[in-house]
Design a protein around this motif. Sequence first.
Motif, PDB file in Angstrom:
ATOM      1  N   HIS A 175      13.953   5.619   3.350  1.00  0.00           N
ATOM      2  CA  HIS A 175      14.691   4.879   4.372  1.00  0.00           C
ATOM      3  C   HIS A 175      14.828   3.186   3.586  1.00  0.00           C
ATOM      4  O   HIS A 175      13.759   2.941   2.795  1.00  0.00           O
ATOM      5  N   SER A 176      15.691   2.517   4.239  1.00  0.00           N
ATOM      6  CA  SER A 176      15.351   1.036   3.794  1.00  0.00           C
ATOM      7  C   SER A 176      15.340   0.158   5.296  1.00  0.00           C
ATOM      8  O   SER A 176      15.477   1.202   6.410  1.00  0.00           O
ATOM      9  N   HIS A 177      15.216  -0.890   5.459  1.00  0.00           N
ATOM     10  CA  HIS A 177      15.173  -1.698   6.587  1.00  0.00           C
ATOM     11  C   HIS A 177      15.918  -2.905   6.584  1.00  0.00           C
ATOM     12  O   HIS A 177      15.932  -3.541   5.455  1.00  0.00           O
ATOM     13  N   GLU A 178      16.020  -3.479   7.821  1.00  0.00           N
ATOM     14  CA  GLU A 178      16.494  -4.715   7.851  1.00  0.00           C
ATOM     15  C   GLU A 178      15.656  -5.947   8.198  1.00  0.00           C
ATOM     16  O   GLU A 178      15.801  -7.013   8.517  1.00  0.00           O
ATOM     17  N   PHE A 179      14.537  -5.651   7.771  1.00  0.00           N
ATOM     18  CA  PHE A 179      13.202  -6.630   7.852  1.00  0.00           C
ATOM     19  C   PHE A 179      12.283  -6.352   6.621  1.00  0.00           C
ATOM     20  O   PHE A 179      12.496  -5.532   5.729  1.00  0.00           O
ATOM     21  N   ILE A 180      11.567  -7.513   6.454  1.00  0.00           N
ATOM     22  CA  ILE A 180      10.518  -7.476   5.501  1.00  0.00           C
ATOM     23  C   ILE A 180       9.439  -6.583   5.715  1.00  0.00           C
ATOM     24  O   ILE A 180       8.782  -6.499   6.813  1.00  0.00           O
ATOM     25  N   GLU A 181       8.687  -5.937   4.796  1.00  0.00           N
ATOM     26  CA  GLU A 181       7.554  -4.890   5.078  1.00  0.00           C
ATOM     27  C   GLU A 181       6.495  -5.188   4.052  1.00  0.00           C
ATOM     28  O   GLU A 181       6.532  -5.223   2.854  1.00  0.00           O
ATOM     29  N   LEU A 182       5.182  -5.078   4.507  1.00  0.00           N
ATOM     30  CA  LEU A 182       4.170  -5.554   3.782  1.00  0.00           C
ATOM     31  C   LEU A 182       3.330  -4.202   3.991  1.00  0.00           C
ATOM     32  O   LEU A 182       2.927  -4.023   5.211  1.00  0.00           O
ATOM     33  N   ALA A 183       2.917  -3.082   3.092  1.00  0.00           N
ATOM     34  CA  ALA A 183       2.482  -1.952   3.432  1.00  0.00           C
ATOM     35  C   ALA A 183       0.991  -1.947   2.671  1.00  0.00           C
ATOM     36  O   ALA A 183       0.838  -2.108   1.311  1.00  0.00           O
ATOM     37  N   TYR A 184       0.033  -1.474   3.332  1.00  0.00           N
ATOM     38  CA  TYR A 184      -1.161  -1.446   2.777  1.00  0.00           C
ATOM     39  C   TYR A 184      -2.093  -0.483   2.657  1.00  0.00           C
ATOM     40  O   TYR A 184      -1.985   0.409   3.814  1.00  0.00           O
ATOM     41  N   VAL A 185      -2.408   0.406   1.412  1.00  0.00           N
ATOM     42  CA  VAL A 185      -3.067   1.749   1.615  1.00  0.00           C
ATOM     43  C   VAL A 185      -4.124   1.551   1.917  1.00  0.00           C
ATOM     44  O   VAL A 185      -5.226   1.046   0.901  1.00  0.00           O
ATOM     45  N   ALA A 186      -4.544   1.859   3.214  1.00  0.00           N
ATOM     46  CA  ALA A 186      -6.224   1.826   3.572  1.00  0.00           C
ATOM     47  C   ALA A 186      -7.047   2.894   3.193  1.00  0.00           C
ATOM     48  O   ALA A 186      -8.326   2.836   3.068  1.00  0.00           O
ATOM     49  N   GLU A 187      -6.413   4.041   3.047  1.00  0.00           N
ATOM     50  CA  GLU A 187      -7.201   5.275   2.791  1.00  0.00           C
ATOM     51  C   GLU A 187      -6.479   6.183   2.021  1.00  0.00           C
ATOM     52  O   GLU A 187      -5.216   6.372   2.237  1.00  0.00           O
ATOM     53  N   GLY A 188      -7.087   7.047   1.084  1.00  0.00           N
ATOM     54  CA  GLY A 188      -6.260   8.245   0.571  1.00  0.00           C
ATOM     55  C   GLY A 188      -5.393   7.741  -0.820  1.00  0.00           C
ATOM     56  O   GLY A 188      -5.690   6.509  -0.928  1.00  0.00           O
ATOM     57  N   LYS A 189      -4.784   8.813  -1.296  1.00  0.00           N
ATOM     58  CA  LYS A 189      -3.832   8.595  -2.405  1.00  0.00           C
ATOM     59  C   LYS A 189      -2.649   9.276  -2.123  1.00  0.00           C
ATOM     60  O   LYS A 189      -2.507  10.330  -1.272  1.00  0.00           O
ATOM     61  N   GLY A 190      -1.492   9.007  -3.008  1.00  0.00           N
ATOM     62  CA  GLY A 190      -0.366   9.928  -2.900  1.00  0.00           C
ATOM     63  C   GLY A 190       0.647   9.255  -3.644  1.00  0.00           C
ATOM     64  O   GLY A 190       0.381   8.690  -4.829  1.00  0.00           O
ATOM     65  N   PHE A 191       1.908   9.035  -3.077  1.00  0.00           N
ATOM     66  CA  PHE A 191       2.927   8.937  -4.008  1.00  0.00           C
ATOM     67  C   PHE A 191       4.009   7.958  -3.320  1.00  0.00           C
ATOM     68  O   PHE A 191       3.987   7.947  -1.905  1.00  0.00           O
ATOM     69  N   HIS A 192       4.491   6.892  -3.955  1.00  0.00           N
ATOM     70  CA  HIS A 192       5.470   5.931  -3.246  1.00  0.00           C
ATOM     71  C   HIS A 192       6.802   6.112  -3.950  1.00  0.00           C
ATOM     72  O   HIS A 192       7.014   5.880  -5.227  1.00  0.00           O
ATOM     73  N   TYR A 193       7.723   6.566  -3.220  1.00  0.00           N
ATOM     74  CA  TYR A 193       9.224   6.823  -3.714  1.00  0.00           C
ATOM     75  C   TYR A 193       9.684   5.521  -3.483  1.00  0.00           C
ATOM     76  O   TYR A 193      10.121   5.080  -2.264  1.00  0.00           O
ATOM     77  N   ILE A 194      10.165   4.797  -4.320  1.00  0.00           N
ATOM     78  CA  ILE A 194      10.669   3.384  -4.275  1.00  0.00           C
ATOM     79  C   ILE A 194      12.121   3.419  -5.066  1.00  0.00           C
ATOM     80  O   ILE A 194      11.914   3.527  -6.253  1.00  0.00           O
TER      81      ILE A 194
END
Length: 288
Positions: free
Chosen positions: A33-52
Amino acid sequence: MEQVRQTFKAESFFSNLLLYVNRAVEDFTLPLHSHEFIELAYVAEGKGFHYIEDDVQRIHRGQLHVIPIGTSHVFRPSSTNALQDPLIVYNCIFTKQLVDNLIPLVFDGPIAVYLEGLKEETLPYHAVFDTDDEIGKLFLSLYKEYSLPRSGSTTYLNTLLLQLIVTIYRLHTETSRTAPGSPARFLQILSYLEQNYAEKITLSHLTERFQWSERHLQRLFKQHTGQSFNYFLQSLRIQKSCEQLRSTQQKISRIAEAVGYKDLNSFMVLFRRMVGETPGAYRRQFRE
């Protein structure tokens, strides 16, 4: 087949408050997804993948992702077992209008330009690593204040967001300007080890992640810690095991595994060599 990309609308998240904060246990249901606003995303726990957009990045605890308006992305955990291996992400999203409200409060030109870049969509996606948990603490305060509002919460949330943006700006500029081998850059490696000491970490792993040669990394460890990489990692793991022995009732075998040792005998030998006594004897000192 090309993935369907959704656009999240601002009206779904904002009313009078131009900011929204949540804590999400990521799964496989949220679409790209995309969005009409600014996002700050913080990885607090775990690991994985970011599809960007068309890229896939490995992610881990301590990363902060700045996602501009219109950028397609989604987070995915590394495991389908959310209870055993959760990927927990804190999100702070806000509107262009809130940026307009904040800019007059900023007295440092470069940071005002950074905010303008977020608003005008000229600043591309980027990520920083939270070297000493500054961002983590700010996100916890944001989430607590947003979830349990009190008098003055709007003002307090805005000041926390400004602190967060200044911290991100500092980390972003320091990472891009600091020369390899300097204490500031080496601090990133120490912070990474602090958060991932239980993983199977080798010098080769660090060279791939931080783009330095093994020989150069060994020199940095000797220069800044007085220890070799292997000795530093072993000391860190034993230190963490001591903390657990003092503060928990966990079995010694479980503690050994939790700090990165699958072989109990190896852990026992190393613990005795470094601490001077067995884990059981060490624990008994704090039970008397």
